[in-house]
Design an enzyme around this catalytic site. Structure first.
Site, PDB file in Angstrom:
ATOM      1  N   GLY A  13      44.783 -15.214  85.021  1.00 46.66           N
ATOM      2  CA  GLY A  13      44.735 -16.160  86.145  1.00 46.66           C
ATOM      3  C   GLY A  13      44.889 -17.624  85.781  1.00 46.66           C
ATOM      4  CG  ASN A  15      50.916 -19.382  85.486  1.00 46.91           C
ATOM      5  OD1 ASN A  15      51.539 -20.449  85.466  1.00 46.91           O
ATOM      6  ND2 ASN A  15      51.015 -18.476  84.517  1.00 46.91           N
ATOM      7  NE  ARG A  66      57.202   0.229  93.365  1.00 45.39           N
ATOM      8  CZ  ARG A  66      56.550   0.007  92.226  1.00 45.39           C
ATOM      9  NH1 ARG A  66      55.690  -0.984  92.159  1.00 45.39           N
ATOM     10  NH2 ARG A  66      56.754   0.766  91.182  1.00 45.39           N
ATOM     11  CG  HIS A 110      59.671 -13.777  83.591  1.00 50.15           C
ATOM     12  ND1 HIS A 110      58.974 -12.595  83.470  1.00 50.15           N
ATOM     13  CD2 HIS A 110      60.568 -13.788  82.580  1.00 50.15           C
ATOM     14  CE1 HIS A 110      59.436 -11.921  82.437  1.00 50.15           C
ATOM     15  NE2 HIS A 110      60.408 -12.613  81.883  1.00 50.15           N
ATOM     16  CG  ASP A 142      65.354  -9.531  94.057  1.00 48.63           C
ATOM     17  OD1 ASP A 142      64.643  -9.038  93.152  1.00 48.63           O
ATOM     18  OD2 ASP A 142      66.517  -9.926  93.873  1.00 48.63           O
ATOM     19  CD  GLU A 143      64.895  -5.230  97.259  1.00 44.42           C
ATOM     20  OE1 GLU A 143      65.832  -4.745  97.870  1.00 44.42           O
ATOM     21  OE2 GLU A 143      64.393  -6.345  97.559  1.00 44.42           O
ATOM     22  CG  ASP A 146      60.637 -10.423  85.649  1.00 47.86           C
ATOM     23  OD1 ASP A 146      59.728 -10.777  86.428  1.00 47.86           O
ATOM     24  OD2 ASP A 146      60.420  -9.777  84.608  1.00 47.86           O
TER      25      ASP A 146
HETATM   26  C1  GRF Z   1      52.227 -15.627  82.481  1.00 49.50           C
HETATM   27  O1  GRF Z   1      52.830 -15.776  81.219  1.00 49.50           O
HETATM   28  C2  GRF Z   1      53.273 -15.427  83.549  1.00 49.50           C
HETATM   29  O2  GRF Z   1      54.451 -16.108  83.290  1.00 49.50           O
HETATM   30  C3  GRF Z   1      53.511 -13.939  83.508  1.00 49.50           C
HETATM   31  O3  GRF Z   1      52.255 -13.380  83.263  1.00 49.50           O
HETATM   32  C4  GRF Z   1      51.427 -14.328  82.585  1.00 49.50           C
HETATM   33  C5  GRF Z   1      50.206 -14.498  83.421  1.00 49.50           C
HETATM   34  O4  GRF Z   1      49.260 -15.369  82.853  1.00 49.50           O
HETATM   35  N1  GRF Z   1      54.124 -13.490  84.734  1.00 49.50           N
HETATM   36  P1  GRF Z   1      48.057 -15.911  83.734  1.00 49.50           P
HETATM   37  O5  GRF Z   1      47.334 -14.688  84.292  1.00 49.50           O
HETATM   38  O6  GRF Z   1      48.619 -16.771  84.814  1.00 49.50           O
HETATM   39  O7  GRF Z   1      47.203 -16.667  82.781  1.00 49.50           O
END
Ligand code: GRF
Length: 202
Positions: A13, A15, A66, A110, A142-143, A146
């Protein structure tokens, strides 16, 4: 009216936390994080959200088909009136149902310069391939994995002495910076789409 962000995560978490900091500091103006949803119990990101007083919901995904799962998530996002959905380390592909329900309203971060190195362990893939420049990408979702239109990328030079850890740490710093920028651009609708190209407007 403040724009409402829904965050989906599965783990650490950081980000999410960077987005929350940017909202609190006004770098993402007129916005709030309405809810943080995790598909994994015990995700540290959920604790981080709780300690900030942000609403959280854990919806376990294990064993669910899903779209069945995504309908549950969509219902919680609707309940919290989310305008924009930010994936932040969310370890699931989205169903066509979910993507169609929120057109151009789902972002992901990503840790590679897409379309290079999609999927898991992108930083390790980049090191092993021997690229001289790595980085990160914020893109619409999208589906496919990445794969959606790119909003922002940041470049990080690879150094000879880099390990997966050291490179990941420098990329993560850029992730935290550009994710907020991308969210601001999208919430303020300061872009137009030309084919796959996301062009910034004023
Ligand atoms: C990050 O490197 C993000 O780019 C990728 O997963 C990781 C998540 O890290 N999609 P965090 O949970 O946000 O610390």
């Amino acid at each position: 009216m403040k724009k409402r962000i829904g965050v989906l995560l599965s783990g650490r978490g950081s980000n999410f936390e960077a987005l929350a900091e940017s909202v609190a500091a006004g770098r993402i103006p007129n916005a709030e994080i309405a809810v943080v949803i995790s598909n994994r119990e015990g995700a540290p990101g959920i604790q981080r959200a709780e300690s900030r007083g942000i609403k959280t919901r854990v919806i376990p995904s294990k064993g669910l088909e899903r779209e069945v799962y995504d309908r549950q998530v969509a219902a919680v996002l609707d309940e919290h009136k989310a305008d924009l959905i930010c994936l932040a380390g969310y370890m699931r592909l989205l169903s066509p149902f979910f993507v169609a329900k929120f057109p151009n309203r789902i972002l992901n971060i990503h840790p590679s310069l897409l379309p290079s190195f999609p999927g898991l362990e992108s930083q390790r893939q980049a090191l092993e391939y021997g690229v001289k420049f790595a980085g990160c990408t914020v893109h619409f979702v999208d589906e496919n994995l990445d794969a959606g239109p790119i909003v922002i990328q940041a470049v990080v030079a690879v150094e000879d002495q880099d390990t997966e850890e050291s490179l990941s740490a420098r990329i993560l710093k850029e992730e935290h910076r550009v994710y907020s920028q991308a969210v601001k651009i999208v919430l303020e609708e300061k872009y137009k789409m030309v084919g796959r190209r996301v062009l910034l407007t004023n």
